[in-house]
Design a protein around this motif. Structure first.
Motif, PDB file in Angstrom:
ATOM      1  N   LEU A  11      37.605  80.405 -25.565  1.00  0.00           N
ATOM      2  CA  LEU A  11      38.524  81.359 -26.179  1.00  0.00           C
ATOM      3  C   LEU A  11      38.752  81.019 -27.655  1.00  0.00           C
ATOM      4  CD1 LEU A  11      40.369  83.830 -25.736  1.00  0.00           C
ATOM      5  CD2 LEU A  11      42.145  82.241 -25.057  1.00  0.00           C
ATOM      6  N   LEU A  12      38.924  79.738 -27.963  1.00  0.00           N
ATOM      7  CA  LEU A  12      39.150  79.354 -29.352  1.00  0.00           C
ATOM      8  C   LEU A  12      37.986  79.790 -30.233  1.00  0.00           C
ATOM      9  CD1 LEU A  12      40.881  77.938 -31.496  1.00  0.00           C
ATOM     10  CD2 LEU A  12      39.727  75.804 -30.871  1.00  0.00           C
ATOM     11  N   SER A  13      36.752  79.675 -29.732  1.00  0.00           N
ATOM     12  CA  SER A  13      35.592  80.054 -30.541  1.00  0.00           C
ATOM     13  C   SER A  13      35.622  81.531 -30.923  1.00  0.00           C
ATOM     14  CB  SER A  13      34.291  79.715 -29.812  1.00  0.00           C
ATOM     15  OG  SER A  13      34.200  80.434 -28.599  1.00  0.00           O
ATOM     16  N   THR A  14      36.182  82.370 -30.061  1.00  0.00           N
ATOM     17  CA  THR A  14      36.330  83.797 -30.381  1.00  0.00           C
ATOM     18  C   THR A  14      37.225  83.970 -31.601  1.00  0.00           C
ATOM     19  OG1 THR A  14      36.059  84.434 -28.074  1.00  0.00           O
ATOM     20  CG2 THR A  14      37.177  86.019 -29.514  1.00  0.00           C
ATOM     21  N   PHE A  15      38.308  83.219 -31.643  1.00  0.00           N
ATOM     22  CA  PHE A  15      39.270  83.356 -32.741  1.00  0.00           C
ATOM     23  C   PHE A  15      38.761  82.746 -34.040  1.00  0.00           C
ATOM     24  CE2 PHE A  15      42.149  83.925 -29.106  1.00  0.00           C
ATOM     25  CZ  PHE A  15      42.736  85.122 -29.487  1.00  0.00           C
ATOM     26  N   ILE A  16      38.156  81.570 -33.981  1.00  0.00           N
ATOM     27  CA  ILE A  16      37.739  80.935 -35.240  1.00  0.00           C
ATOM     28  C   ILE A  16      36.586  81.676 -35.899  1.00  0.00           C
ATOM     29  CG2 ILE A  16      38.686  78.672 -34.693  1.00  0.00           C
ATOM     30  CD1 ILE A  16      35.872  77.738 -34.016  1.00  0.00           C
ATOM     31  N   ALA A  17      35.944  82.580 -35.160  1.00  0.00           N
ATOM     32  CA  ALA A  17      34.905  83.425 -35.743  1.00  0.00           C
ATOM     33  C   ALA A  17      35.503  84.584 -36.547  1.00  0.00           C
ATOM     34  CB  ALA A  17      33.990  83.963 -34.651  1.00  0.00           C
ATOM     35  N   GLY A  20      48.677  81.670 -20.475  1.00  0.00           N
ATOM     36  CA  GLY A  20      47.466  81.975 -21.229  1.00  0.00           C
ATOM     37  C   GLY A  20      47.650  83.210 -22.085  1.00  0.00           C
ATOM     38  N   SER A  21      48.853  83.343 -22.667  1.00  0.00           N
ATOM     39  CA  SER A  21      49.169  84.552 -23.429  1.00  0.00           C
ATOM     40  C   SER A  21      49.670  84.210 -24.825  1.00  0.00           C
ATOM     41  CB  SER A  21      50.234  85.378 -22.704  1.00  0.00           C
ATOM     42  OG  SER A  21      51.465  84.675 -22.658  1.00  0.00           O
ATOM     43  N   PHE A  22      49.468  85.146 -25.730  1.00  0.00           N
ATOM     44  CA  PHE A  22      50.056  85.074 -27.064  1.00  0.00           C
ATOM     45  C   PHE A  22      51.279  85.973 -27.051  1.00  0.00           C
ATOM     46  CE2 PHE A  22      45.747  83.723 -27.818  1.00  0.00           C
ATOM     47  CZ  PHE A  22      45.884  82.739 -28.773  1.00  0.00           C
ATOM     48  N   ASP A  23      52.435  85.419 -27.400  1.00  0.00           N
ATOM     49  CA  ASP A  23      53.695  86.143 -27.329  1.00  0.00           C
ATOM     50  C   ASP A  23      54.244  86.401 -28.726  1.00  0.00           C
ATOM     51  OD1 ASP A  23      53.390  85.808 -24.591  1.00  0.00           O
ATOM     52  OD2 ASP A  23      54.666  84.039 -24.517  1.00  0.00           O
ATOM     53  N   VAL A  42      46.061  79.268 -33.822  1.00  0.00           N
ATOM     54  CA  VAL A  42      45.760  80.696 -33.947  1.00  0.00           C
ATOM     55  C   VAL A  42      47.077  81.471 -34.038  1.00  0.00           C
ATOM     56  CG1 VAL A  42      44.838  82.720 -32.737  1.00  0.00           C
ATOM     57  CG2 VAL A  42      43.531  80.580 -32.769  1.00  0.00           C
ATOM     58  N   ALA A  43      47.995  81.162 -33.125  1.00  0.00           N
ATOM     59  CA  ALA A  43      49.298  81.834 -33.113  1.00  0.00           C
ATOM     60  C   ALA A  43      50.027  81.629 -34.441  1.00  0.00           C
ATOM     61  CB  ALA A  43      50.149  81.319 -31.952  1.00  0.00           C
ATOM     62  N   SER A  44      49.990  80.420 -34.963  1.00  0.00           N
ATOM     63  CA  SER A  44      50.667  80.107 -36.218  1.00  0.00           C
ATOM     64  C   SER A  44      50.087  80.902 -37.389  1.00  0.00           C
ATOM     65  CB  SER A  44      50.573  78.608 -36.494  1.00  0.00           C
ATOM     66  OG  SER A  44      51.191  78.294 -37.718  1.00  0.00           O
ATOM     67  N   LEU A  45      48.770  81.018 -37.453  1.00  0.00           N
ATOM     68  CA  LEU A  45      48.135  81.775 -38.538  1.00  0.00           C
ATOM     69  C   LEU A  45      48.488  83.263 -38.459  1.00  0.00           C
ATOM     70  CD1 LEU A  45      44.681  79.993 -38.531  1.00  0.00           C
ATOM     71  CD2 LEU A  45      46.371  79.926 -40.388  1.00  0.00           C
ATOM     72  N   ALA A  61      42.735  92.925 -29.267  1.00  0.00           N
ATOM     73  CA  ALA A  61      42.042  92.714 -27.991  1.00  0.00           C
ATOM     74  C   ALA A  61      41.940  91.228 -27.642  1.00  0.00           C
ATOM     75  CB  ALA A  61      40.678  93.386 -28.001  1.00  0.00           C
ATOM     76  N   PRO A  62      41.465  90.361 -28.566  1.00  0.00           N
ATOM     77  CA  PRO A  62      41.401  88.943 -28.183  1.00  0.00           C
ATOM     78  C   PRO A  62      42.777  88.321 -27.924  1.00  0.00           C
ATOM     79  CG  PRO A  62      40.377  89.290 -30.352  1.00  0.00           C
ATOM     80  CD  PRO A  62      40.853  90.606 -29.848  1.00  0.00           C
ATOM     81  N   LEU A  63      43.821  88.853 -28.562  1.00  0.00           N
ATOM     82  CA  LEU A  63      45.178  88.350 -28.316  1.00  0.00           C
ATOM     83  C   LEU A  63      45.721  88.811 -26.965  1.00  0.00           C
ATOM     84  CD1 LEU A  63      46.821  88.899 -31.820  1.00  0.00           C
ATOM     85  CD2 LEU A  63      46.334  86.696 -30.720  1.00  0.00           C
ATOM     86  N   GLY A  64      45.085  89.819 -26.378  1.00  0.00           N
ATOM     87  CA  GLY A  64      45.583  90.375 -25.119  1.00  0.00           C
ATOM     88  C   GLY A  64      46.701  91.363 -25.315  1.00  0.00           C
TER      89      GLY A  64
END
Length: 109
Positions: free
Chosen positions: A1-7, A66-69, A38-41, A93-96
């Motif tokens: 999942l992290l690799s999706t975001f850092i891209a 496993g969620s971003f709130d 990711v959430a912080s950025l 979408a990647p954040l859900g």
């Protein structure tokens, strides 16, 4: 999942809270070392937007679910909506925050 975001180096989204819209553009997540980063950025990008609804907004990663709130800077009920921006890489979408798994709550109730 992290690799999706850092891209994501040009992330974008539109977030509307109580009639005020934050238009996120060029959000660069490549420096995140974990999902909390990711959430912080994303939180930093949202807080940079004009409007009191975003001034002290928070974005956190909940490892249990496993969620971003996202919590806006509003006390009480306030309608919230999200939509994909026309440019850049979709953040929602990647954040859900889109689709059937997304939970949007308009406040305390």
């Amino acid at each position: 999942l992290l690799s999706t975001f850092i891209a994501i180096t040009t992330g974008s989204a539109n977030i509307t809270v109580d009639g005020q819209q934050a238009t996120l553009t060029s959000v660069n997540l490549s420096s995140a070392v974990d999902l909390a980063g990711v959430a912080s950025l994303i939180q930093t990008a949202i807080r940079a937007e004009a409007g009191t609804q975003f001034a002290t907004a928070t974005v956190t990663y909940n490892a249990t679910r496993g969620s971003f709130d996202f919590t806006a800077s509003v006390v009480g009920d306030a309608p919230i909506s999200v939509e994909v921006s026309g440019s850049g890489t979709d953040l929602l979408a990647p954040l859900g925050w889109l689709g059937t798994g997304a939970i949007l709550s308009d406040g305390d109730n």
